[in-house]
Design an enzyme around this catalytic site. Structure first.
Site, PDB file in Angstrom:
ATOM      1  CG  PHE A 126      -1.568   1.321   1.469  1.00 42.51           C
ATOM      2  CD1 PHE A 126      -2.681   1.667   0.728  1.00 42.51           C
ATOM      3  CD2 PHE A 126      -1.061   2.229   2.387  1.00 42.51           C
ATOM      4  CE1 PHE A 126      -3.276   2.909   0.906  1.00 42.51           C
ATOM      5  CE2 PHE A 126      -1.661   3.467   2.575  1.00 42.51           C
ATOM      6  CZ  PHE A 126      -2.773   3.803   1.828  1.00 42.51           C
ATOM      7  N   GLY A 134       4.891  12.796   4.049  1.00 40.29           N
ATOM      8  CA  GLY A 134       4.812  11.667   4.979  1.00 40.29           C
ATOM      9  C   GLY A 134       3.709  11.938   5.984  1.00 40.29           C
ATOM     10  NE  ARG A 269      26.878 -10.414  34.969  1.00 36.80           N
ATOM     11  CZ  ARG A 269      28.067 -10.805  34.553  1.00 36.80           C
ATOM     12  NH1 ARG A 269      28.304 -12.106  34.308  1.00 36.80           N
ATOM     13  NH2 ARG A 269      29.041  -9.930  34.368  1.00 36.80           N
ATOM     14  CD  GLN A 280      15.275   1.288  46.109  1.00 37.14           C
ATOM     15  OE1 GLN A 280      16.047   2.235  46.164  1.00 37.14           O
ATOM     16  NE2 GLN A 280      14.322   1.095  46.987  1.00 37.14           N
ATOM     17  N   GLY A 340      23.468  -5.553  30.637  1.00 33.21           N
ATOM     18  CA  GLY A 340      24.823  -5.023  30.522  1.00 33.21           C
ATOM     19  C   GLY A 340      25.394  -5.270  29.137  1.00 33.21           C
ATOM     20  CD  GLU A 364       0.678   1.041   9.618  1.00 36.57           C
ATOM     21  OE1 GLU A 364      -0.412   0.994  10.192  1.00 36.57           O
ATOM     22  OE2 GLU A 364       1.193   0.088   8.994  1.00 36.57           O
ATOM     23  CB  THR A 366       5.511  10.507  13.762  1.00 36.73           C
ATOM     24  OG1 THR A 366       4.700  11.697  13.705  1.00 36.73           O
ATOM     25  CG2 THR A 366       6.183  10.283  12.419  1.00 36.73           C
TER      26      THR A 366
HETATM   27  C1  LIG Z   1      10.057   0.993   7.554  1.00 38.45           C
HETATM   28  C2  LIG Z   1       8.943   1.886   7.111  1.00 38.45           C
HETATM   29  C3  LIG Z   1       7.822   1.322   6.525  1.00 38.45           C
HETATM   30  C4  LIG Z   1       6.791   2.142   6.043  1.00 38.45           C
HETATM   31  N1  LIG Z   1       5.737   1.572   5.376  1.00 38.45           N
HETATM   32  C5  LIG Z   1       4.874   2.382   4.691  1.00 38.45           C
HETATM   33  C6  LIG Z   1       3.897   1.817   3.793  1.00 38.45           C
HETATM   34  O1  LIG Z   1       3.766   0.591   3.650  1.00 38.45           O
HETATM   35  N2  LIG Z   1       3.108   2.666   3.080  1.00 38.45           N
HETATM   36  C7  LIG Z   1       3.201   4.025   3.189  1.00 38.45           C
HETATM   37  O2  LIG Z   1       2.461   4.720   2.506  1.00 38.45           O
HETATM   38  N3  LIG Z   1       4.107   4.591   4.059  1.00 38.45           N
HETATM   39  C8  LIG Z   1       4.944   3.807   4.786  1.00 38.45           C
HETATM   40  N4  LIG Z   1       5.893   4.364   5.628  1.00 38.45           N
HETATM   41  C9  LIG Z   1       5.978   5.816   5.739  1.00 38.45           C
HETATM   42  C10 LIG Z   1       5.668   6.339   7.124  1.00 38.45           C
HETATM   43  O3  LIG Z   1       4.297   6.256   7.381  1.00 38.45           O
HETATM   44  C11 LIG Z   1       6.242   7.763   7.223  1.00 38.45           C
HETATM   45  O4  LIG Z   1       7.649   7.661   7.288  1.00 38.45           O
HETATM   46  C12 LIG Z   1       5.711   8.529   8.402  1.00 38.45           C
HETATM   47  O5  LIG Z   1       4.357   8.816   8.238  1.00 38.45           O
HETATM   48  C13 LIG Z   1       6.473   9.835   8.657  1.00 38.45           C
HETATM   49  O6  LIG Z   1       6.608  10.576   7.487  1.00 38.45           O
HETATM   50  P1  LIG Z   1       8.057  11.155   7.075  1.00 38.45           P
HETATM   51  O7  LIG Z   1       9.028  10.047   7.171  1.00 38.45           O
HETATM   52  O8  LIG Z   1       7.913  11.839   5.769  1.00 38.45           O
HETATM   53  O9  LIG Z   1       8.410  12.212   8.188  1.00 38.45           O
HETATM   54  P2  LIG Z   1       7.990  13.764   8.176  1.00 38.45           P
HETATM   55  O10 LIG Z   1       6.541  13.891   7.921  1.00 38.45           O
HETATM   56  O11 LIG Z   1       8.906  14.507   7.288  1.00 38.45           O
HETATM   57  O12 LIG Z   1       8.272  14.169   9.678  1.00 38.45           O
HETATM   58  C14 LIG Z   1       9.579  14.399  10.193  1.00 38.45           C
HETATM   59  C15 LIG Z   1       9.473  14.700  11.680  1.00 38.45           C
HETATM   60  O13 LIG Z   1       8.706  15.890  11.882  1.00 38.45           O
HETATM   61  C16 LIG Z   1       7.598  15.607  12.722  1.00 38.45           C
HETATM   62  N5  LIG Z   1       6.473  16.448  12.299  1.00 38.45           N
HETATM   63  C17 LIG Z   1       5.960  16.558  11.057  1.00 38.45           C
HETATM   64  N6  LIG Z   1       4.925  17.413  11.058  1.00 38.45           N
HETATM   65  C18 LIG Z   1       4.782  17.838  12.339  1.00 38.45           C
HETATM   66  C19 LIG Z   1       3.864  18.699  13.006  1.00 38.45           C
HETATM   67  N7  LIG Z   1       2.869  19.304  12.356  1.00 38.45           N
HETATM   68  N8  LIG Z   1       4.014  18.884  14.327  1.00 38.45           N
HETATM   69  C20 LIG Z   1       5.005  18.275  15.004  1.00 38.45           C
HETATM   70  N9  LIG Z   1       5.896  17.440  14.438  1.00 38.45           N
HETATM   71  C21 LIG Z   1       5.780  17.225  13.125  1.00 38.45           C
HETATM   72  C22 LIG Z   1       7.306  14.136  12.537  1.00 38.45           C
HETATM   73  O14 LIG Z   1       6.572  13.612  13.604  1.00 38.45           O
HETATM   74  C23 LIG Z   1       8.726  13.599  12.447  1.00 38.45           C
HETATM   75  O15 LIG Z   1       9.254  13.486  13.744  1.00 38.45           O
HETATM   76  C24 LIG Z   1       6.891   3.560   6.193  1.00 38.45           C
HETATM   77  C25 LIG Z   1       8.012   4.109   6.845  1.00 38.45           C
HETATM   78  C26 LIG Z   1       9.023   3.309   7.277  1.00 38.45           C
HETATM   79  C27 LIG Z   1      10.234   3.950   7.918  1.00 38.45           C
END
Ligand SMILES: Cc1cc2nc3c(=O)[nH]c(=O)nc-3n(C[C@H](O)[C@H](O)[C@H](O)COP(=O)(O)OP(=O)(O)OC[C@H]3O[C@@H](n4cnc5c(N)ncnc54)[C@H](O)[C@@H]3O)c2cc1C
Length: 390
Positions: A126, A134, A269, A280, A340, A364, A366
């Site tokens: 997908f 993103g 360990r 603790q 460790g 899916e 952040t």
């Molecule tokens: C291994 C892997 C598998 C994936 N699989 C799929 C898949 O099958 N299909 C698909 O479509 N996508 C997939 N993705 C994409 C994934 O959903 C995106 O990487 C994710 O949504 C983040 O988008 P970005 O990487 O462009 O980060 P960005 O959107 O560029 O964000 C960068 C940083 O800025 C922060 N940020 C952005 N906007 C804001 C805001 N308004 N306020 C505060 N913080 C913000 C984000 O939280 C992040 O920390 C996958 C990603 C990975 C790494």
């Protein structure tokens, strides 16, 4: 208030646990060895064999409707099973499932895409994320232009799970820029690899890798539109919604197993003539981990329960995803600390989990996007503080 599982839930959970323990966990050492040689831990044919074996135990199509041969389990039961699968780091999942939005296919498309995917004969992926979109998925640019009876797709998707292996992709493309992405300007297409898109492997810190998908004048017949023209973004959000309680369900299994290892190690360990568990500092790491694990469990089960009630699960799923992903990262980190130097080696799977679970805070949605959703729901009055108990 009853927090216990029903007899049926318990029976299904226990059978899943048995299957994972007896059939999948014994493959772990070999999977680690292969991954360290940059090979898949489990070959596609081996995964299929395991899935067919699980089918004999009744595990086939956890979310697939009965009319398609699946179990059509309630979300809570699915969540419990995903937790069991999380206990092993072998990249296993039960067979017989298809992307939830493939059910929007028409009869012809069901025959060509949905049914073979359920049977495991075809692999789907997908794609919504792009190099420039993103978190801000509404900024996608991959364009589909109508040309006679066809649509011609140009652009790039990135980070697509299964993108290297898939023989078709469900891709969300812009079909009407004037309407905008949220205003009905996007459409989902079913696009075979044979129609001309290509994939490029992306190296990550995890095992297996997502892919970039490149569309260069890829011609797609109009009969390959999934759902309605203009429905693409809506379908995309439905696809993402499902993972938001299943991903943290998986995290529970990882955290439980890792914490179990830490408890055992702490008791055996010895330093300064006594087990490290007598300190603790170690006890607190164990206590914090167990407490957070339980908190995550109930957030996740409540999100799944909300799905089963037919209510809108978005708010509770976002809390489950946010807290569950953070929890498993904190727990695995503490488990490494308790082990460790051994925790840092490749003799144990802790470093592998450490790399694996980091992704849960990113894909899916952040952490930041989950927080945005949760706070927006409250600030705009979509949800009341205290949720369904109000
Ligand atoms: C291994 C892997 C598998 C994936 N699989 C799929 C898949 O099958 N299909 C698909 O479509 N996508 C997939 N993705 C994409 C994934 O959903 C995106 O990487 C994710 O949504 C983040 O988008 P970005 O990487 O462009 O980060 P960005 O959107 O560029 O964000 C960068 C940083 O800025 C922060 N940020 C952005 N906007 C804001 C805001 N308004 N306020 C505060 N913080 C913000 C984000 O939280 C992040 O920390 C996958 C990603 C990975 C790494």
């Amino acid at each position: 208030m009853d927090f216990s599982l029903s007899d049926e839930e318990r029976a299904i959970r226990d059978t899943a646990r048995q299957f994972i323990t007896r059939e999948v966990m014994p493959l772990e050492q070999e999977a680690l060895r292969r991954e360290r040689a940059h090979r898949p831990g489990l070959e596609r044919s081996e995964l299929r064999e395991l899935q067919l074996k699980a089918k004999e135990f009744g595990f086939w199509g956890l979310s697939t409707p009965e009319e398609y041969g699946g179990m059509e389990l309630p979300a809570v039961t699915q969540s419990l099973i995903w937790t069991e699968v999380g206990r092993t780091f072998v990249q296993f999942k039960f067979g017989g499932d298809a992307d939830n939005i493939l059910y929007f296919a028409n009869d012809e498309q069901k025959k060509e895409y949905l049914l073979p995917t359920i049977e495991g004969e075809r692999i789907s992926c997908f794609a919504i994320t792009e190099p420039g979109a993103g978190s801000d998925a509404a900024n996608i640019k991959l364009r589909a232009r109508q040309d006679g009876d066809d649509w011609v797709l140009n652009g790039e998707k990135t980070f697509i799970t299964n993108g290297n292996d898939a023989d078709f992709v469900i891709v969300v493309a812009v079909t009407d820029p004037e309407k905008g992405v949220r205003g009905g300007g996007t459409t989902a297409f079913l696009v075979d690899r044979a129609m001309g898109w290509r994939s490029e492997f992306i190296q990550t810190m995890g095992e297996g890798g997502p892919a970039s998908l490149i569309f260069d004048d890829v011609r797609v017949p109009a009969r390959n539109i999934l759902g309605e023209i203009g429905q693409g973004f809506e379908l995309g959000m439905k696809w993402i919604g499902k993972g938001r309680y299943l991903i943290p369900s998986n995290a529970i299994g990882i955290a439980e197993r890792a914490l179990g290892m830490a408890v055992e190690y702490a008791n055996t360990r010895e330093t300064f003539g006594k087990p490290i568990a007598t300190n603790q500092a170690i006890q607190w790491m164990i206590a914090d981990s167990e407490t957070e694990l339980e908190a995550a469990r109930w957030l996740i089960l409540r999100a799944a329960w909300t799905v089963d009630q037919g209510a809108d699960p978005r708010h509770s799923s976002s809390m489950a995803k946010l807290y569950g992903a953070g929890m498993v990262n904190r727990v695995v980190d503490r488990v490494m600390q308790i082990h460790g130097g051994m925790g840092y080696t490749r003799e144990l799977p802790i470093e592998r989990w450490y790399r694996q679970v980091r992704l849960m805070r990113i894909y899916e949605g952040t952490d930041e996007m989950q927080r945005l959703i949760i706070s927006r729901d409250l600030l705009r009055g979509y949800t009341k503080i205290g949720g369904h108990l109000q």
